[in-house]
Design a protein around this motif. Structure first.
Motif, mmCIF file in Angstrom:
data_model
loop_
_atom_site.group_PDB
_atom_site.id
_atom_site.type_symbol
_atom_site.label_atom_id
_atom_site.label_comp_id
_atom_site.label_asym_id
_atom_site.label_seq_id
_atom_site.Cartn_x
_atom_site.Cartn_y
_atom_site.Cartn_z
ATOM 1 N N CYS A 72 -11.116 4.363 16.969
ATOM 2 C CA CYS A 72 -11.807 5.445 16.273
ATOM 3 C C CYS A 72 -11.005 6.743 16.326
ATOM 4 O O CYS A 72 -10.281 7.008 17.287
ATOM 5 N N ALA A 73 -11.187 7.560 15.288
ATOM 6 C CA ALA A 73 -10.642 8.918 15.244
ATOM 7 C C ALA A 73 -11.482 9.808 16.156
ATOM 8 O O ALA A 73 -12.577 9.415 16.585
ATOM 9 N N PRO A 74 -11.022 11.029 16.450
ATOM 10 C CA PRO A 74 -11.806 11.934 17.295
ATOM 11 C C PRO A 74 -13.211 12.225 16.760
ATOM 12 O O PRO A 74 -14.127 12.484 17.533
ATOM 13 N N ASP A 75 -13.405 12.144 15.433
ATOM 14 C CA ASP A 75 -14.739 12.381 14.867
ATOM 15 C C ASP A 75 -15.613 11.128 14.911
ATOM 16 O O ASP A 75 -16.692 11.103 14.330
ATOM 17 N N ARG B 155 -2.740 6.017 9.146
ATOM 18 C CA ARG B 155 -1.493 6.235 9.902
ATOM 19 C C ARG B 155 -1.840 6.986 11.184
ATOM 20 O O ARG B 155 -2.550 7.993 11.155
ATOM 21 N N VAL B 156 -1.348 6.469 12.317
ATOM 22 C CA VAL B 156 -1.629 7.033 13.637
ATOM 23 C C VAL B 156 -0.310 7.131 14.404
ATOM 24 O O VAL B 156 0.505 6.204 14.332
ATOM 25 N N PRO B 157 -0.079 8.202 15.153
ATOM 26 C CA PRO B 157 1.112 8.232 15.997
ATOM 27 C C PRO B 157 1.086 7.059 16.989
ATOM 28 O O PRO B 157 0.051 6.796 17.622
ATOM 29 N N LEU B 158 2.197 6.370 17.103
ATOM 30 C CA LEU B 158 2.281 5.223 18.000
ATOM 31 C C LEU B 158 1.930 5.616 19.434
ATOM 32 O O LEU B 158 1.242 4.868 20.134
ATOM 33 N N ALA B 159 2.371 6.791 19.874
ATOM 34 C CA ALA B 159 2.071 7.243 21.242
ATOM 35 C C ALA B 159 0.562 7.379 21.457
ATOM 36 O O ALA B 159 0.048 7.001 22.520
ATOM 37 N N ALA B 160 -0.164 7.884 20.464
ATOM 38 C CA ALA B 160 -1.619 8.036 20.590
ATOM 39 C C ALA B 160 -2.297 6.674 20.616
ATOM 40 O O ALA B 160 -3.228 6.444 21.405
ATOM 41 N N TYR B 161 -1.834 5.761 19.774
ATOM 42 C CA TYR B 161 -2.401 4.410 19.728
ATOM 43 C C TYR B 161 -2.194 3.699 21.071
ATOM 44 O O TYR B 161 -3.126 3.133 21.635
ATOM 45 N N LEU C 82 0.850 -1.191 0.000
ATOM 46 C CA LEU C 82 0.000 0.000 0.000
ATOM 47 C C LEU C 82 0.886 1.242 0.000
ATOM 48 O O LEU C 82 1.929 1.268 0.668
ATOM 49 N N PRO C 83 0.484 2.299 -0.723
ATOM 50 C CA PRO C 83 1.283 3.529 -0.769
ATOM 51 C C PRO C 83 1.192 4.296 0.552
ATOM 52 O O PRO C 83 0.104 4.666 0.989
ATOM 53 N N ALA C 84 2.344 4.521 1.177
ATOM 54 C CA ALA C 84 2.375 5.192 2.480
ATOM 55 C C ALA C 84 1.686 6.550 2.439
ATOM 56 O O ALA C 84 0.964 6.920 3.359
ATOM 57 N N GLY C 85 1.881 7.293 1.357
ATOM 58 C CA GLY C 85 1.314 8.633 1.260
ATOM 59 C C GLY C 85 -0.197 8.666 1.119
ATOM 60 O O GLY C 85 -0.807 9.722 1.278
ATOM 61 N N ALA C 86 -0.818 7.539 0.833
ATOM 62 C CA ALA C 86 -2.268 7.488 0.673
ATOM 63 C C ALA C 86 -2.995 7.161 1.970
ATOM 64 O O ALA C 86 -4.223 7.190 2.017
ATOM 65 N N ALA C 87 -2.248 6.846 3.018
ATOM 66 C CA ALA C 87 -2.886 6.535 4.307
ATOM 67 C C ALA C 87 -3.558 7.788 4.870
ATOM 68 O O ALA C 87 -3.022 8.891 4.779
ATOM 69 N N ARG C 88 -4.734 7.597 5.436
ATOM 70 C CA ARG C 88 -5.411 8.680 6.147
ATOM 71 C C ARG C 88 -4.601 8.960 7.408
ATOM 72 O O ARG C 88 -4.277 8.041 8.160
ATOM 73 N N VAL C 89 -4.268 10.198 7.656
ATOM 74 C CA VAL C 89 -3.501 10.569 8.848
ATOM 75 C C VAL C 89 -4.480 10.986 9.941
ATOM 76 O O VAL C 89 -5.286 11.902 9.757
ATOM 77 N N VAL C 90 -4.416 10.284 11.058
ATOM 78 C CA VAL C 90 -5.256 10.571 12.220
ATOM 79 C C VAL C 90 -4.316 10.837 13.391
ATOM 80 O O VAL C 90 -3.503 9.980 13.732
ATOM 81 N N ASP C 91 -4.394 12.030 13.980
ATOM 82 C CA ASP C 91 -3.458 12.424 15.024
ATOM 83 C C ASP C 91 -3.752 11.846 16.393
ATOM 84 O O ASP C 91 -2.869 11.797 17.249
ATOM 85 N N ASP C 92 -4.997 11.424 16.625
ATOM 86 C CA ASP C 92 -5.363 10.873 17.924
ATOM 87 C C ASP C 92 -6.443 9.820 17.705
ATOM 88 O O ASP C 92 -7.215 9.909 16.753
#
Length: 169
Positions: free
Chosen positions: A52-55, A145-151, A24-34
């Motif tokens: 789940c994402a914040p939304d 893609r999610v920050p490991l710390a948030a996950y 899978l293309p890394a740049g196509a991942a949805r970026v979710v910060d938390d």
């Protein structure tokens, strides 16, 4: 990891055929910060969980994991990726396939249909439909893609909530 990198998230040998490899293309991942772990009570099947994402949109679902509160309390074997190592995690169950890879400070999460992927003939073709929405030879893949710390923090909070009793919806 650059946006042009391809990450192999799914790989399996098929009877009488070559291995199925799905990059899978890394740049196509949805970026979710938390993220947060949300729970749904399913009657006799107990609590189910999803990341789940914040939304409240789903980042990763666990449709076949029943009684997740008991898993997170350590009362039964934990089938959930509540703790990640550098090796990541893969889950296969009743046609559902999910994979998580740790890359530096991020984790990449993908979810799809195993049954549909193994029916692909030849080399899979990847189409980016939108952020986090990939089609592999017509098979939808959720890609985030999610920050490991948030996950890690989300699962720690979920475990704490479960050790205090049943989680809230």
């Amino acid at each position: 990891m650059t946006s042009g990198d391809l990450i192999v998230m799914f790989e399996i040998g098929r009877s009488g055929e070559s291995d199925l490899v799905v990059p899978l293309p890394a740049g196509a991942a949805r970026v979710v910060d938390d993220v947060q772990i949300r729970f749904d009570h399913q009657g006799a099947l107990g609590w189910h969980a999803r990341v789940c994402a914040p939304d409240a949109s789903v980042v990763l679902n666990f449709p076949w994991c029943d009684h997740v509160d008991a898993m997170l309390r350590g009362e039964v074997a934990n089938e959930l990726p509540s703790e990640l190592s550098e090796a990541g995690w893969t889950g296969l169950e009743q046609g559902w396939w999910a994979s998580i890879q740790v890359r530096g400070q991020d984790c990449l999460l993908a979810e799809t249909s195993l049954d549909a992927l193994i029916e692909i003939n030849g080399a899979p073709e990847t189409l980016v439909v939108g952020p986090g929405q990939i089609e592999v030879s017509g098979v939808p893949v959720m890609w985030t893609r999610v920050p490991l710390a948030a996950y890690t923090a989300a699962w720690a909070s979920a475990i704490e909530r479960c050790t205090r009793g049943a989680p809230a919806e």
